[in-house]
Design an enzyme around this catalytic site. Sequence first.
Site: not given
Length: 285
Positions: A47, A85, A117, A184
Amino acid sequence: MKKKMTIMDFKKFKEEGKKFSYVTAYDYTIASIVNESECEVILVGDSLGMIMLGYSGTTPVTMDDMVHHIRPVVKGAPQTFIIGDMPFGSYNVSKEQAIMNGNRLIKETGCDCIKLEGGVEMAETIAAMVKAGIPVMGHIGLTPQTATSLGGFRVQGGTPESAAQLIEDAKALEKAGCFSLVLECVPKGVAKSLTEAVKIPVLGIGAGPYVDCQVLVTQDLLGMYGEFKPKFVKLFKNIRKEMVEGLNEFHKETLEGTFPSNEYSFNAKVEGYELDTLYGGGTSK
């Protein structure tokens, strides 16, 4: 001073029903502030593409970007567990690519684990990474890197079929060796069932109150990012407003000539005194 969490603590906290919190940081200053707080975990998330680099999404973020931002966070938060990440395109080509980039992220930054992810489809890759000695945190539900294929930034698990798939994803990640997983933008009832279905901690962002850990982006919860605010974000402080007010006060006093006053100016050497030091006033000989 707080004691830094370990990977074993994640399991222990789950077993004991002990809640914990997880926020973001992308630079040394914010990391040092989080380190002074009671928050146990920092994610240096992709992000940063939107928050630090001004991109419209996360997909342009590179491995070099992640390494550049994780390093100062690790330096700034030595008592806080740091997650690095894995950006889009750094682990979805092959198991070998995922292991290589996971190794790089940990070796070059000193972060405590990596996050990536994906659910069932990523289980074999994650298992290979864990076998190679890389600690992996999973991420399912709304996965920003592939949000377009999910219909945009929308709540996931809203049907019986999709809710069941999320639980299967969670079980697959647990079996593959993930020590925890991020969930999420999922309805709270689904999140509750999923949290009860696995023995690893479930770290929820927009997933209701029944998960093991609450996650928010620091810039969101402190009101630093601007007007955009997801439904699940509570504004705990409005730091942006105070920062703008402080800058405007500085601007006003600059135009008026009231800053810098004598208090904030260096004085010339006079009889009986040494020249001002950088961070203090003159001292008597």
